[in-house]
Design a protein around this motif. Sequence first.
Motif, PDB file in Angstrom:
ATOM      1  N   THR A  66       0.815  -1.213   0.000  1.00  0.00           N
ATOM      2  CA  THR A  66       0.000   0.000   0.000  1.00  0.00           C
ATOM      3  C   THR A  66       0.849   1.264   0.000  1.00  0.00           C
ATOM      4  O   THR A  66       0.596   2.189  -0.778  1.00  0.00           O
ATOM      5  N   PHE A  67       1.879   1.307   0.829  1.00  0.00           N
ATOM      6  CA  PHE A  67       2.654   2.544   0.966  1.00  0.00           C
ATOM      7  C   PHE A  67       3.437   2.892  -0.307  1.00  0.00           C
ATOM      8  O   PHE A  67       3.847   4.028  -0.491  1.00  0.00           O
ATOM      9  N   LEU A  68       3.633   1.924  -1.192  1.00  0.00           N
ATOM     10  CA  LEU A  68       4.348   2.192  -2.446  1.00  0.00           C
ATOM     11  C   LEU A  68       3.416   2.429  -3.629  1.00  0.00           C
ATOM     12  O   LEU A  68       3.865   2.847  -4.686  1.00  0.00           O
ATOM     13  N   GLU A  69       2.142   2.186  -3.436  1.00  0.00           N
ATOM     14  CA  GLU A  69       1.218   2.245  -4.574  1.00  0.00           C
ATOM     15  C   GLU A  69       1.268   3.595  -5.280  1.00  0.00           C
ATOM     16  O   GLU A  69       1.260   3.659  -6.500  1.00  0.00           O
ATOM     17  N   VAL A  84      -0.726  -5.397  -1.028  1.00  0.00           N
ATOM     18  CA  VAL A  84      -0.440  -6.073   0.243  1.00  0.00           C
ATOM     19  C   VAL A  84      -0.009  -5.046   1.285  1.00  0.00           C
ATOM     20  O   VAL A  84       0.198  -3.876   0.963  1.00  0.00           O
ATOM     21  N   GLY A  85       0.166  -5.505   2.513  1.00  0.00           N
ATOM     22  CA  GLY A  85       0.446  -4.590   3.608  1.00  0.00           C
ATOM     23  C   GLY A  85       1.902  -4.214   3.813  1.00  0.00           C
ATOM     24  O   GLY A  85       2.193  -3.194   4.435  1.00  0.00           O
ATOM     25  N   ALA A  92       6.647 -12.581  -0.245  1.00  0.00           N
ATOM     26  CA  ALA A  92       6.011 -13.882  -0.003  1.00  0.00           C
ATOM     27  C   ALA A  92       4.959 -14.180  -1.064  1.00  0.00           C
ATOM     28  O   ALA A  92       4.867 -15.307  -1.565  1.00  0.00           O
ATOM     29  N   LYS A  93       4.173 -13.178  -1.437  1.00  0.00           N
ATOM     30  CA  LYS A  93       3.127 -13.364  -2.440  1.00  0.00           C
ATOM     31  C   LYS A  93       3.743 -13.634  -3.809  1.00  0.00           C
ATOM     32  O   LYS A  93       3.288 -14.524  -4.549  1.00  0.00           O
ATOM     33  N   MET A  94       4.793 -12.903  -4.153  1.00  0.00           N
ATOM     34  CA  MET A  94       5.466 -13.127  -5.440  1.00  0.00           C
ATOM     35  C   MET A  94       6.045 -14.537  -5.502  1.00  0.00           C
ATOM     36  O   MET A  94       5.922 -15.227  -6.515  1.00  0.00           O
TER      37      MET A  94
END
Length: 194
Positions: A66-69, A84-85, A92-94
């Motif tokens: 979120t903070f990089l969006e 993601v948060g 982990a998701k990648m």
Amino acid sequence: MKSIAVFCGSSDGASDVYIESARRLGKELANRKITLVYGGASVGVMGALADAVLEHGGKVIGVMPTFLEQREISHKRLTELIVVGSMHERKAKMAELADGFIVLPGGPGTLEEFFEIFTWTQLGLHQKPCGLLNINQYFNPLIELFNHMTNEKFLHEKYRSIAIVEDDPKRLLEKFYSYEPPTIKTYITDEKQT
């Protein structure tokens, strides 16, 4: 191989060759019907890679905290953007979505992502291929560091080759299909096992 995670920079780099090579990789992924999983940005090497996959009819999944969006300007035309948060959740998701990993030139964040995946291979947390696309000999100093680590006995010889190094996307992907993971790192010696 259905999907590959690519770690790379959100900057263009000092030479046009970085953007051009990212686009070549993107085209190759699309032609092979391999879904790109990447950091989700629309700028720099990341953006060029995603644009090329999309332009050639491929699928692209972006994963961005979120903070990089807003800071990295999330790509608006992706097949899917997963928000993601945290950076930990992003990696982990990648890793969860990918059948293999490719690293393109980038800065400390790119190398941090690469080293985590490299270490996970050593520890047996995954058995997926990992490659360095050595554009413009960018990774030569890193390869020398691996040689130094091996010579100084901080990296076992069998792990030095975890990262498949190529300067051509087609050859790199071909090597992914014949990849065999190393045995899992352990500190138990043969004497202790008997």
